[in-house]
Design an enzyme around this catalytic site. Structure first.
Site, PDB file in Angstrom:
ATOM      1  CG  ASP B   9      37.764  43.572  44.089  1.00  0.00           C
ATOM      2  OD1 ASP B   9      37.811  44.108  45.029  1.00  0.00           O
ATOM      3  OD2 ASP B   9      37.397  43.400  42.718  1.00  0.00           O
ATOM      4  CB  ILE B  13      33.387  36.879  43.794  1.00  0.00           C
ATOM      5  CG1 ILE B  13      34.413  35.598  43.713  1.00  0.00           C
ATOM      6  CG2 ILE B  13      31.822  36.581  42.470  1.00  0.00           C
ATOM      7  CD1 ILE B  13      34.448  34.043  43.996  1.00  0.00           C
ATOM      8  CG  HIS B  14      32.914  43.148  42.852  1.00  0.00           C
ATOM      9  ND1 HIS B  14      32.594  44.141  42.609  1.00  0.00           N
ATOM     10  CD2 HIS B  14      34.050  42.747  43.242  1.00  0.00           C
ATOM     11  CE1 HIS B  14      33.957  44.877  42.415  1.00  0.00           C
ATOM     12  NE2 HIS B  14      34.520  43.921  42.593  1.00  0.00           N
ATOM     13  N   GLY B  15      30.397  42.515  40.853  1.00  0.00           N
ATOM     14  CA  GLY B  15      30.036  42.651  39.632  1.00  0.00           C
ATOM     15  C   GLY B  15      31.681  42.864  38.253  1.00  0.00           C
TER      16      GLY B  15
END
Lengths: 143, 168
Positions: B9, B13-15
């Protein structure tokens, strides 16, 4: 210098706003602000959609670079724990001394546009947060 | 330690990771493997600031991440459920080449960049990505494109890679 003091000195200060959100939230919020208040200068919407963390950070950096130093800016994001928050910081908001306000809602943007030419930025930030929090309530409940 | 998700990704780090996969998988550790971010403590802190309080973030370069995953009891003590994140197929392949045993990899965000072609909706690749996907497949890694739990899962196989390569 407050915007009012700047006006007295013959200068115009207008704090710029960037609304950086997931999807089209920001663009739609800005559209509605303009439906209510008419055309608004210096309020731009951007999305993280279709962008990596680095690409979204580059959008923030580009926006920060076009700010007039005397004007300054504010960044509005929709979620404090997501990629818009990271991108705002990675893009340079802190080094540019541009506050990042999370939890953007329509009331916050209306307050921003209404008060940005009257209040110094620190006061403006607090006014926006206060107004935005007031708007999160049970409609009709006593306050 | 159980590696509950290995994900590619480029937003790291995200939703989708902290809320989408995090609520489903209940990790207590996110291991972000990336040389650039590991070399910049400030960037690492920014990413680490976006996780729920019950989750620890460990940012390591690829070599150090691989070493930790080969011996998690020593390198990552006290953690039971980990999510591993890399920003590209090349970095995930590097971890496997460093000896990390992975049987499946979730392919999440790979956003548009110049020179990349859309392999699946919203997922962009170039020849280097395809080569790394192929190598991972040959090493027996199951590759599944899936943004969030409950979302559509599409398996990456040689046929899909060949079809994309023909358009590059």
């Amino acid at each position: 210098m407050t915007p009012a003091a700047a006006r007295r000195a013959g200068r115009m200060i207008m704090i710029q706003g960037l609304v950086l959100t997931h999807g089209a939230i920001g663009a739609e919020l800005v559209k509605v602000v303009e439906l209510i208040l008419g055309p608004v200068a210096g309020l731009r919407a951007e999305t993280n959609q279709g962008r990596s963390a680095k690409q979204t950070a580059e959008v923030v950096t580009g926006w920060l670079e076009q700010l007039a130093p005397a004007d300054g800016g504010l960044i509005f994001i929709d979620d404090y724990g997501g990629s818009c928050a990271s991108a705002s910081r990675l893009g340079g908001a802190e080094s540019a001394r541009v506050p990042v306000l999370s939890g953007v809602n329509l009331t916050m943007l209306l307050a921003f546009v209404t008060w940005r030419e009257e209040l110094a930025r620190a006061e403006l930030v607090q006014r926006i947060i206060d107004q935005g929090r007031l708007a999160v309530t049970v409609v009709g409940a006593a306050r | 330690m159980n590696l509950v998700l290995a994900r590619i990704d480029d937003r790291f780090i995200h939703g989708q990771v902290t809320v989408g996969w995090g609520q489903r998988l209940q990790p207590d550790l996110i291991l972000l493997a990336n040389d650039e971010i590991a070399a910049d403590p400030w960037q690492a802190r920014v990413y680490a600031a976006t996780v729920p309080p019950q989750v620890t973030v460990s940012v390591r370069g690829l070599g150090a991440a691989a070493a930790a995953l080969r011996d998690p009891a020593a390198a990552l003590p006290g953690h039971e459920r980990a999510i591993l994140l890399t920003g590209s197929p090349a970095d995930m392949h590097a971890l496997v080449a460093f000896g990390v045993a992975l049987d499946r990899v979730n392919v999440g965000g790979m956003h548009f960049q110049a020179g990349k072609l859309e392999m699946l909706p919203g997922l962009y690749v170039d020849r280097d990505d395809l080569a790394n996907f192929r190598t991972l497949l040959r090493r027996g890694v199951r590759l599944a494109v899936q943004a969030v739990p409950g979302g559509r899962e599409v398996l990456v196989d040689d046929g899909l890679l060949a079809a994309v390569e023909a358009r590059l």
